[in-house]
Design a protein around this motif. Structure first.
Motif, short mmCIF file in Angstrom:
data_model
loop_
_atom_site.label_atom_id
_atom_site.label_comp_id
_atom_site.label_asym_id
_atom_site.label_seq_id
_atom_site.Cartn_x
_atom_site.Cartn_y
_atom_site.Cartn_z
N GLY A 181 40.61 47.08 43.58
CA GLY A 181 41.66 45.86 43.19
C GLY A 181 41.09 44.30 43.86
O GLY A 181 42.14 43.74 42.96
N ILE A 182 40.62 44.22 44.11
CA ILE A 182 39.49 42.93 43.93
C ILE A 182 39.90 42.48 42.95
O ILE A 182 39.76 41.39 42.17
CB ILE A 182 38.22 43.06 44.95
CG1 ILE A 182 38.30 43.28 46.40
CG2 ILE A 182 37.53 41.44 44.63
CD1 ILE A 182 37.57 43.48 47.27
N VAL A 183 38.51 43.47 41.51
CA VAL A 183 38.46 42.77 40.26
C VAL A 183 39.33 42.67 39.41
O VAL A 183 39.74 41.37 39.24
CB VAL A 183 37.87 44.54 39.92
CG1 VAL A 183 37.85 44.77 38.37
CG2 VAL A 183 36.36 45.06 40.45
N ASP A 184 41.07 43.56 39.54
CA ASP A 184 41.96 42.55 39.35
C ASP A 184 42.58 41.47 39.60
O ASP A 184 42.21 41.31 38.74
CB ASP A 184 43.31 43.88 39.74
CG ASP A 184 42.98 44.76 39.06
OD1 ASP A 184 42.45 45.47 38.02
OD2 ASP A 184 44.56 45.96 39.04
N ILE A 185 42.48 41.09 40.92
CA ILE A 185 42.13 39.65 41.11
C ILE A 185 41.59 38.90 40.77
O ILE A 185 42.16 37.67 40.26
CB ILE A 185 42.12 40.19 42.93
CG1 ILE A 185 43.58 40.60 43.43
CG2 ILE A 185 42.17 39.10 43.92
CD1 ILE A 185 43.58 41.30 45.06
N HIS A 186 40.55 39.30 40.83
CA HIS A 186 39.33 38.21 40.02
C HIS A 186 39.43 38.28 38.81
O HIS A 186 39.94 37.04 38.01
CB HIS A 186 38.14 39.34 40.25
CG HIS A 186 36.54 38.21 39.51
ND1 HIS A 186 36.90 36.59 40.30
CD2 HIS A 186 35.93 38.28 38.67
CE1 HIS A 186 35.96 36.17 39.64
NE2 HIS A 186 35.79 37.06 39.02
N ILE A 187 39.92 38.84 37.73
CA ILE A 187 40.41 38.84 36.98
C ILE A 187 41.76 37.89 36.51
O ILE A 187 41.54 36.86 36.21
CB ILE A 187 41.06 40.40 35.92
CG1 ILE A 187 39.63 41.32 35.73
CG2 ILE A 187 41.21 40.44 34.75
CD1 ILE A 187 39.38 42.23 35.30
N ALA A 188 42.84 38.16 37.16
CA ALA A 188 44.00 37.45 36.98
C ALA A 188 43.28 36.01 37.63
O ALA A 188 43.83 35.15 37.29
CB ALA A 188 44.67 37.55 38.18
N GLN A 189 42.38 35.81 38.69
CA GLN A 189 42.40 34.86 39.48
C GLN A 189 41.18 33.20 37.70
O GLN A 189 41.90 32.22 37.40
CB GLN A 189 41.08 34.61 40.37
CG GLN A 189 40.26 33.63 40.79
CD GLN A 189 41.43 32.69 41.81
OE1 GLN A 189 42.52 32.72 42.39
NE2 GLN A 189 41.13 31.37 41.86
N THR A 190 40.51 34.71 37.28
CA THR A 190 39.43 33.99 35.56
C THR A 190 40.83 33.63 35.22
O THR A 190 40.27 32.24 34.33
CB THR A 190 38.59 35.18 35.20
OG1 THR A 190 38.37 35.55 36.37
CG2 THR A 190 38.05 34.66 34.19
N VAL A 191 41.66 34.47 34.34
CA VAL A 191 42.90 34.11 33.57
C VAL A 191 43.32 32.47 33.89
O VAL A 191 43.32 31.47 33.32
CB VAL A 191 44.42 34.84 33.41
CG1 VAL A 191 45.18 34.08 32.64
CG2 VAL A 191 42.87 35.77 33.08
N GLU A 192 43.53 32.42 35.16
CA GLU A 192 44.31 31.11 35.93
C GLU A 192 43.72 29.49 35.81
O GLU A 192 43.83 28.62 35.73
CB GLU A 192 44.99 31.17 37.52
CG GLU A 192 45.91 32.10 37.63
CD GLU A 192 46.11 32.50 38.80
OE1 GLU A 192 46.33 31.76 40.27
OE2 GLU A 192 46.93 33.57 39.37
N THR A 193 42.18 30.24 36.40
CA THR A 193 40.97 29.20 36.00
C THR A 193 40.63 28.57 34.99
O THR A 193 40.68 27.81 34.72
CB THR A 193 39.09 30.15 36.71
OG1 THR A 193 39.75 30.14 38.23
CG2 THR A 193 38.34 29.10 36.26
N LEU A 194 41.17 29.45 33.81
CA LEU A 194 41.09 29.13 32.07
C LEU A 194 41.73 28.00 32.02
O LEU A 194 41.53 27.18 31.10
CB LEU A 194 40.92 30.26 31.54
CG LEU A 194 39.43 30.92 31.75
CD1 LEU A 194 39.76 32.43 30.67
CD2 LEU A 194 38.68 30.62 31.63
N LEU A 195 42.51 28.18 32.33
CA LEU A 195 44.17 27.58 32.23
C LEU A 195 44.12 26.50 33.28
O LEU A 195 44.17 25.03 32.43
CB LEU A 195 44.95 28.51 32.42
CG LEU A 195 45.33 29.80 31.09
CD1 LEU A 195 46.13 30.76 31.46
CD2 LEU A 195 46.34 29.03 30.39
#
Ligand code: ZN
Length: 241
Positions: A171-185
């Motif tokens: 679940g933390i991995v999923d959040i980290h993936i979404a966080q990385t998308v937000e970081t890129l943008l």
């Protein structure tokens, strides 16, 4: 990498004039990746664009249809899990798919200079970088050397998971993936502008090491990909260590 469409020097906003590839649109590029992953999962890869003829054909320039910002995990080889070949994917990998300046610059290069229409953040279950950050947060101790930079880059996702009541590693991995998308943008106005203009999309996907399948967990623009929750994954998929 070649500076297609550029005379060299500072990578600028030039876009390649060769947009003849059928994969030049974000949705078609994503569909191609999903299809390749399906072939890989099914044990029926076609290994496209890996022959000597194609190697020679792409020697003079590259037009990758997707940027992969993935974890460095040795089991996450992009061209293998998406069943693609030379010239197809522009791959940037760091432990825990952390997105520092060089990663952001590499993404911007692909999107603006090469005209790549899709950025995929590729994370996976049982990610060691996320586990290291979790341990660091739990014990209050920072790892030595430059590994600390990796952990520090993942910690914001750990804090977000805590605030959302998520404590299982995947679940933390999923959040980290979404966080990385937000970081890129959030950190790249150049990328955000390409997305706002409809020329590019960003999708975060989670890969299961044992099953070999990717599952979208975040997408910008919203609705670009059907985001799935962990509960919707195949319950028969074997657990990973
Ligand atoms: Zn990892």
């Amino acid at each position: 990498m070649s500076h297609t469409g550029s005379s060299g020097g500072q990578p600028g906003p030039q876009r390649t004039t060769d947009r003849s590839t059928a994969l030049s649109e974000p949705a078609r590029a994503y569909a191609e990746l999903v299809a390749g992953n399906r072939r890989f999962v099914d044990g029926a890869p076609r290994h496209p664009n890996q022959d000597a003829g194609h190697r020679a054909a792409v020697a003079d320039g590259q037009h990758p249809f997707a940027v992969i910002v993935g974890c460095s995990d040795s089991r996450l080889a992009a061209e293998i899990i998406f069943d693609r070949g030379l010239g197809d994917l522009f791959v940037v990998r760091t432990a825990g798919h952390t997105a520092g300046p060089e990663v952001l610059g590499s993404v911007e290069y692909a999107v603006t200079v090469l005209g790549t229409p899709l950025v995929v953040v590729l994370g996976h279950d049982s990610c060691g970088a996320v586990q290291a950050a979790r341990e660091s947060a739990a014990t209050g101790t920072a790892p030595s050397g430059h590994l600390r930079a990796v952990v520090d880059a993942v910690l914001p996702s750990l804090r977000r998971a805590v605030s959302e009541g998520v404590d299982d590693i995947d679940g933390i991995v999923d959040i980290h993936i979404a966080q990385t998308v937000e970081t890129l943008l959030g950190q790249s106005p150049v990328l955000a502008d390409e997305v706002a203009r409809g020329r590019c999309a960003v999708v975060g996907v989670s890969y299961r090491l044992a099953a070999g399948a990717v599952r979208p967990v975040a997408a910008v623009p919203a609705g670009f990909a059907t985001v799935e929750t962990p509960a919707s994954t195949d319950p028969a998929a074997p657990a990973t260590v």
